[in-house]
Scaffold this active site. Sequence first.
Site, PDB file in Angstrom:
ATOM      1  N   LYS A 122      -0.166  -8.268  12.754  1.00  0.00           N
ATOM      2  CA  LYS A 122      -1.076  -7.158  12.311  1.00  0.00           C
ATOM      3  C   LYS A 122      -2.487  -7.355  13.023  1.00  0.00           C
ATOM      4  O   LYS A 122      -2.922  -8.477  12.794  1.00  0.00           O
ATOM      5  CB  LYS A 122      -1.183  -7.332  10.678  1.00  0.00           C
ATOM      6  CG  LYS A 122      -2.109  -6.273  10.046  1.00  0.00           C
ATOM      7  CD  LYS A 122      -2.149  -6.382   8.367  1.00  0.00           C
ATOM      8  CE  LYS A 122      -2.918  -5.204   8.115  1.00  0.00           C
ATOM      9  NZ  LYS A 122      -2.975  -5.190   6.671  1.00  0.00           N
TER      10      LYS A 122
ATOM     11  N   THR B  83       0.897  -1.155   0.029  1.00  0.00           N
ATOM     12  CA  THR B  83      -0.125   0.040   0.032  1.00  0.00           C
ATOM     13  C   THR B  83       0.945   1.277  -0.053  1.00  0.00           C
ATOM     14  O   THR B  83       0.384   2.350  -0.648  1.00  0.00           O
ATOM     15  CB  THR B  83      -1.137  -0.060   1.307  1.00  0.00           C
ATOM     16  OG1 THR B  83      -1.750  -1.060   1.151  1.00  0.00           O
ATOM     17  CG2 THR B  83      -1.536   0.976   1.271  1.00  0.00           C
TER      18      THR B  83
ATOM     19  N   TYR C 226      -7.712   1.019  -4.159  1.00  0.00           N
ATOM     20  CA  TYR C 226      -6.238   1.156  -4.732  1.00  0.00           C
ATOM     21  C   TYR C 226      -5.879  -0.054  -5.205  1.00  0.00           C
ATOM     22  O   TYR C 226      -6.023  -1.117  -4.891  1.00  0.00           O
ATOM     23  CB  TYR C 226      -5.739   2.145  -3.568  1.00  0.00           C
ATOM     24  CG  TYR C 226      -5.226   1.289  -2.366  1.00  0.00           C
ATOM     25  CD1 TYR C 226      -5.990   0.909  -1.454  1.00  0.00           C
ATOM     26  CD2 TYR C 226      -3.787   0.566  -2.559  1.00  0.00           C
ATOM     27  CE1 TYR C 226      -5.756   0.184  -0.247  1.00  0.00           C
ATOM     28  CE2 TYR C 226      -3.701  -0.298  -1.519  1.00  0.00           C
ATOM     29  CZ  TYR C 226      -4.337  -0.395  -0.421  1.00  0.00           C
ATOM     30  OH  TYR C 226      -4.070  -1.381   0.557  1.00  0.00           O
TER      31      TYR C 226
ATOM     32  N   THR D  21       1.696  -4.690   4.103  1.00  0.00           N
ATOM     33  CA  THR D  21       1.334  -4.915   5.537  1.00  0.00           C
ATOM     34  C   THR D  21       0.967  -6.302   5.641  1.00  0.00           C
ATOM     35  O   THR D  21       1.047  -6.951   6.828  1.00  0.00           O
ATOM     36  CB  THR D  21       0.596  -3.958   6.416  1.00  0.00           C
ATOM     37  OG1 THR D  21      -0.738  -3.786   5.737  1.00  0.00           O
ATOM     38  CG2 THR D  21       1.095  -2.426   6.303  1.00  0.00           C
ATOM     39  N   ASP D  22       0.198  -6.913   4.655  1.00  0.00           N
ATOM     40  CA  ASP D  22      -0.517  -8.212   4.889  1.00  0.00           C
ATOM     41  C   ASP D  22       0.371  -9.195   5.264  1.00  0.00           C
ATOM     42  O   ASP D  22      -0.158  -9.970   6.263  1.00  0.00           O
ATOM     43  CB  ASP D  22      -1.119  -8.379   3.628  1.00  0.00           C
ATOM     44  CG  ASP D  22      -2.369  -7.609   3.340  1.00  0.00           C
ATOM     45  OD1 ASP D  22      -2.517  -6.779   4.013  1.00  0.00           O
ATOM     46  OD2 ASP D  22      -2.837  -7.875   2.111  1.00  0.00           O
TER      47      ASP D  22
ATOM     48  N   GLU E 221      -2.258 -30.756  27.145  1.00  0.00           N
ATOM     49  CA  GLU E 221      -3.093 -31.769  26.862  1.00  0.00           C
ATOM     50  C   GLU E 221      -2.664 -32.638  25.826  1.00  0.00           C
ATOM     51  O   GLU E 221      -3.112 -33.612  25.510  1.00  0.00           O
ATOM     52  CB  GLU E 221      -4.558 -31.194  26.578  1.00  0.00           C
ATOM     53  CG  GLU E 221      -5.513 -30.516  27.693  1.00  0.00           C
ATOM     54  CD  GLU E 221      -6.646 -30.038  27.093  1.00  0.00           C
ATOM     55  OE1 GLU E 221      -7.588 -30.970  26.650  1.00  0.00           O
ATOM     56  OE2 GLU E 221      -6.965 -28.823  26.985  1.00  0.00           O
TER      57      GLU E 221
END
Length: 356
Positions: free
Chosen positions: A191, A39, A52, A118-119, A313
């Site tokens: 994120k 971005t 965008y 950023t993903d 567990e």
Amino acid sequence: MNKNSIRKAFSLMLVALFVSVVISAQAKKTVYILATGGTIAGQGATEVTAGYKAGAITVDELLSAVPEIKNIADIKAEQVANIGSQDMNDEVWLKLSKRVNELLSQSDVDGIVITHGTDTQEETAYFLNLTVKSDKPVILVGSMRPSTAISADGPRNIYNSVATAVAPESVGKGVMVVMDDKILGADDLAKTNTLSVGTFENPNYGPLGIVYNGKPIYTRQSVKRHTSNSEFDIMNLNQLPRVEIILSYSNATALFVDAAVKAHVKGIVTAGVGNGNLTTLMQNALEKAVKNHGIAVVRSSRIMTGPTAQWDEVDDDKLNFSASWFINPYRSRVLLMLALTKTKDYKEIQRMFSEY
Ligand code: DGL
């Protein structure tokens, strides 16, 4: 004052000015900006609409929005890729890490800033944190608003990243992300919001610090950081072992484990429920994947904070599984890929997960 003394004073002033210009020019550190897209390099149709295209403008166009960085560093820029980070892949990771290692081995390079979507920024940051063999600062930076938006956050984030990269106190801190005036460690990066400019957090340990008035202020050390003696070496690798992440949830079956086995993956990370627990069907299928196919299994959790602890567990030793402790599934996948370049022994893999 006679003419001579005025002339003398004037030349002294000129010399002083020249010396200060030379000193400040010499004092500037060299920072490479490696651009990969996202971005931060995105272009929208208008300044206010949400739609965008990520990775649309070049690194030179991007940096022209922050001419102020030239006052604090000698900037060199390179375009490594120009993609939305949802398409980040092993090939770009290897190219990026090799380039960062090469550049940082040069005495005339002081730090690196990487622009990135950023993903998947947390995955790239962690990959570099484990594979960069240098103590010099490496900062990843992105933005949540495209470069064409009103109040685009990219330029401020880039300025703060360069300011952090040149600060002496940033040496030896591991790979960091600088966004929204926060400094975050790659050791615990997530994120946490799909749209907010303050999306990144260190949910277990808290941020490393803040950037205030163009200077980093650190409040904690990264617990696991890249060092000149990282045990992983990717310089001669052209590919990484295939590792998939499989989610658990109520009613989860063996479907995806079986598909992964058929696809000959080398490792499986589970995003389990609670403390990394799995449905009985999934757990039985994973046990077979280990015993019959030699696939490495690491249990992690879909929960954002807290450890996936051994021996709770699930009896990891009995099943030859490893537990991820504080490493979430996305970072676990990165560590398991690197671990598998060295070993298939679950105990050795467990050592890495316990240490990192
Ligand atoms: N597709 C996203 C990426 O490049 C855009 C989101 C962003 O960069 O913030 O990761």
